[in-house]
Write a protein that holds these residues in place. Structure first.
Motif, PDB file in Angstrom:
ATOM      1  N   GLN A   1       7.023 -12.658-116.275  1.00 39.60           N
ATOM      2  CA  GLN A   1       7.664 -13.522-115.277  1.00 39.60           C
ATOM      3  C   GLN A   1       9.151 -13.251-115.103  1.00 39.60           C
ATOM      4  O   GLN A   1       9.718 -13.560-114.058  1.00 39.60           O
ATOM      5  CB  GLN A   1       7.460 -14.994-115.658  1.00 39.60           C
ATOM      6  CG  GLN A   1       6.041 -15.494-115.496  1.00 39.60           C
ATOM      7  CD  GLN A   1       5.186 -15.253-116.730  1.00 39.60           C
ATOM      8  OE1 GLN A   1       5.488 -14.401-117.568  1.00 39.60           O
ATOM      9  NE2 GLN A   1       4.097 -15.996-116.862  1.00 39.60           N
ATOM     10  N   TYR A   2       9.810 -12.645-116.097  1.00 42.26           N
ATOM     11  CA  TYR A   2      11.242 -12.386-115.956  1.00 42.26           C
ATOM     12  C   TYR A   2      11.532 -11.305-114.919  1.00 42.26           C
ATOM     13  O   TYR A   2      12.674 -11.155-114.478  1.00 42.26           O
ATOM     14  CB  TYR A   2      11.857 -12.046-117.328  1.00 42.26           C
ATOM     15  CG  TYR A   2      11.750 -13.214-118.274  1.00 42.26           C
ATOM     16  CD1 TYR A   2      12.324 -14.447-117.965  1.00 42.26           C
ATOM     17  CD2 TYR A   2      11.016 -13.113-119.457  1.00 42.26           C
ATOM     18  CE1 TYR A   2      12.171 -15.542-118.811  1.00 42.26           C
ATOM     19  CE2 TYR A   2      10.866 -14.207-120.304  1.00 42.26           C
ATOM     20  CZ  TYR A   2      11.449 -15.414-119.963  1.00 42.26           C
ATOM     21  OH  TYR A   2      11.305 -16.501-120.790  1.00 42.26           O
ATOM     22  N   LEU A   3      10.486 -10.562-114.489  1.00 46.86           N
ATOM     23  CA  LEU A   3      10.671  -9.628-113.375  1.00 46.86           C
ATOM     24  C   LEU A   3      11.024 -10.356-112.080  1.00 46.86           C
ATOM     25  O   LEU A   3      11.585  -9.759-111.158  1.00 46.86           O
ATOM     26  CB  LEU A   3       9.409  -8.794-113.163  1.00 46.86           C
ATOM     27  CG  LEU A   3       9.260  -7.489-113.949  1.00 46.86           C
ATOM     28  CD1 LEU A   3       8.009  -6.763-113.508  1.00 46.86           C
ATOM     29  CD2 LEU A   3      10.472  -6.589-113.804  1.00 46.86           C
ATOM     30  N   LEU A   4      10.683 -11.640-112.005  1.00 46.73           N
ATOM     31  CA  LEU A   4      11.058 -12.425-110.823  1.00 46.73           C
ATOM     32  C   LEU A   4      12.573 -12.463-110.637  1.00 46.73           C
ATOM     33  O   LEU A   4      13.061 -12.720-109.528  1.00 46.73           O
ATOM     34  CB  LEU A   4      10.544 -13.864-110.962  1.00 46.73           C
ATOM     35  CG  LEU A   4       9.035 -14.073-110.846  1.00 46.73           C
ATOM     36  CD1 LEU A   4       8.648 -15.415-111.422  1.00 46.73           C
ATOM     37  CD2 LEU A   4       8.615 -13.972-109.391  1.00 46.73           C
ATOM     38  N   LEU A   5      13.326 -12.215-111.698  1.00 49.25           N
ATOM     39  CA  LEU A   5      14.784 -12.248-111.634  1.00 49.25           C
ATOM     40  C   LEU A   5      15.370 -10.860-111.341  1.00 49.25           C
ATOM     41  O   LEU A   5      16.589 -10.712-111.278  1.00 49.25           O
ATOM     42  CB  LEU A   5      15.343 -12.786-112.959  1.00 49.25           C
ATOM     43  CG  LEU A   5      14.726 -14.108-113.439  1.00 49.25           C
ATOM     44  CD1 LEU A   5      15.355 -14.542-114.758  1.00 49.25           C
ATOM     45  CD2 LEU A   5      14.875 -15.201-112.385  1.00 49.25           C
ATOM     46  N   HIS A   6      14.493  -9.857-111.188  1.00 45.27           N
ATOM     47  CA  HIS A   6      14.933  -8.495-110.878  1.00 45.27           C
ATOM     48  C   HIS A   6      15.130  -8.366-109.361  1.00 45.27           C
ATOM     49  O   HIS A   6      14.255  -8.766-108.586  1.00 45.27           O
ATOM     50  CB  HIS A   6      13.888  -7.489-111.362  1.00 45.27           C
ATOM     51  CG  HIS A   6      14.357  -6.079-111.430  1.00 45.27           C
ATOM     52  ND1 HIS A   6      14.715  -5.353-110.312  1.00 45.27           N
ATOM     53  CD2 HIS A   6      14.555  -5.236-112.496  1.00 45.27           C
ATOM     54  CE1 HIS A   6      15.088  -4.135-110.669  1.00 45.27           C
ATOM     55  NE2 HIS A   6      15.009  -4.045-111.995  1.00 45.27           N
TER      56      HIS A   6
END
Length: 354
Positions: free
Chosen positions: A135-140
Motif C-alpha cells: 500500500q505504500y506504493l500509493l505514496l509513489h
C-alpha cells in the motif's frame, strides 16, 4: 538486533510476509522478540501463522472492515469507519502494548497495522520504525491508480499515512522495480516464502482460488453447477475441517493452510483471487494466469497494478470462463526481482538502526 513485528491480521498477505521476514532476519543472527497482530473480534488467526511465526505472539483488537454485504460481497466502507470510531476506546490496550514492547526492541517493523502508527504518533517512542506493505506504493508519484475512485483513494492514502506515523522508512512492496522518489519511501521486491521459490510448477487440470470474503462461494458453486467436470479447489477465511469442505468430487473449499495452498497453487491450471498482493505474487512467480476480483479500493489498486505488470485480468465477479481462457505467461523478470528480497530487506532495516 532485537526486532518487534506488528502485523495487520486481515487476510493472509501481511501474515505470510511476517513469517518470511522473520526467517530472513533470524538467518542473519537477529532476534524477533515479539509479534503483535491486530485483528477484528470476528476473525480468527489462521493455524499456519501461529504454528510458523516462531516468536512470542500477542493479539490485540484493531480497526477493520465490517463483514461484507451479502448482495455485493464487499465491505461497507462508511459504516466500517463509523463502527471503528465508536469502538476507538477498545483499541487503547493494543496501542499501550505496542508502546511498551517497542521500548525493548532495537527496531519495530510494521506490516500495515494502524495501531502502530497511532502509537508512534503519540510520541515518546525512540525505537526506529520501518513500515512494509504494498500500500505504500500509493505514496509513489509514478504509481497508477484506478480512475473514478478519487474520494476513496484520498481516504486510503490518509489511512496509509496514519499506519506510518513516525516511521524512518517505508518499504513499498512492488510487482516490479520503480525509481526511488527520494525521502523515506523505498521500492522493494515482494517477500515471498522460500517454499514458493522452491516449488516446481506444473499445469494440472483444476482451477485454484482464494476468497477473502467467503460469500463469493455462491458464485463458485453457480459456475460449478454449469461446469461440473472442471475440478475446483478454493480457499477461504472460514473455519473448515482439516480435510476441507467437500461439496462433491470436483469442488472443495479449504481453510487457510499455507502448505496446502502452495501445493494447489503449484499444480493449478490457473488461479482466481480477491486481488490480495501476496497471493498474486505467488501465482506470478509460478507462472499461473490470474483472475483478480477486487472487493474494495485497496484491492482495486492491487488488481490494476498487477494487470499492468502482465499478471492477468480483473473482473467484478468470479468469472471462471474468463479464467479458463487465460494462457500461461513467462514471469522471468518478476522472479529475478523477487529473488533480490533476501539481499534488500536486511540491508534496509539495518540502515535505519545504524
Amino acid at each position: 538486533m532485537r526486532v518487534l513485528f506488528t502485523v495487520q491480521g486481515e487476510g493472509r498477505g501481511h501474515l505470510t510476509q511476517a513469517i518470511t521476514l522473520r526467517a530472513l532476519l533470524e538467518k542473519q543472527g537477529h532476534e524477533v522478540i515479539g509479534v503483535i497482530v491486530g485483528k477484528s473480534s470476528a476473525r480468527q488467526l489462521p493455524d499456519f501463522f501461529t504454528a510458523r511465526i516462531q516468536a512470542p505472539l500477542y493479539t490485540v483488537e484493531s480497526p477493520n472492515f465490517l463483514p461484507p454485504r451479502k448482495k455485493t460481497n464487499r465491505p461497507p466502507l462508511l459504516r466500517s469507519i463509523a463502527y471503528n470510531v465508536m469502538r476507538a476506546p477498545r483499541f487503547r490496550s493494543g496501542v499501550n502494548l505496542i508502546r511498551r514492547l517497542a521500548r525493548e526492541a532495537d527496531v519495530v517493523v510494521n506490516f500495515y497495522e494502524l495501531l502502530t502508527g497511532l502509537a508512534y504518533g503519540m510520541g515518546r517512542i525512540h525505537t526506529p520504525l520501518v513500515c512494509i506493505a504494498h500500500q505504500y506504493l500509493l505514496l509513489h508519484p509514478d504509481f497508477v491508480c484506478p480512475k473514478g475512485y478519487a474520494a476513496s483513494l484520498r481516504l486510503l492514502r490518509f489511512y496509509t499515512r496514519c499506519t506510518a506515523m513516525g516511521a524512518k522508512r517505508l518499504l513499498a512492496l512492488s510487482f516490479r522495480e520503480m525509481p526511488a522518489p527520494g525521502g523515506r519511501l523505498c521500492v522493494v521486491p515482494p517477500l515471498l516464502r522460500e517454499a514458493v521459490r522452491q516449488a516446481q510448477p506444473t499445469r494440472g487440470n483444476y482451477l485454484h482460488g482464494y476468497m477473502l470474503n467467503a460469500g463469493f462461494s455462491r458464485d463458485i458453486e453457480a459456475w460449478h453447477s454449469l461446469h461440473p467436470d472442471v475440478p475446483l479447489h478454493f480457499f477461504w477465511d472460514r473455519p473448515t475441517p482439516p480435510e476441507g469442505l467437500r461439496i462433491d468430487d470436483n469442488l472443495t473449499f479449504h481453510g487457510l493452510d499455507d502448505q496446502l495452498f502452495l501445493k494447489y497453487m503449484a499444480g493449478a491450471r490457473a488461479y482466481a483471487t480477491t486481488a490480495g498482493f501476496e497471493s498474486v505474487c505467488e501465482a506470478m512467480y509460478l507462472d499461473k494466469p490470474i483472475l483478480m476480483v477486487p472487493t474494495h479500493i485497496e484491492q482495486r489498486c492491487n488488481a490494476l497494478d498487477a494487470t499492468l505488470a502482465g499478471a492477468g485480468v480483473q473482473s467484478e465477479t468470479f468469472d471462471l470462463d474468463a479464467l479458463n481462457a487465460l494462457q500461461p505467461t513467462d514471469h522471468t523478470v518478476f522472479r529475478r526481482w523477487a529473488d533480490r528480497a533476501a539481499e534488500i530487506f536486511p540491508r534496509e532495516i539495518m540502515a535505519v538502526v545504524e
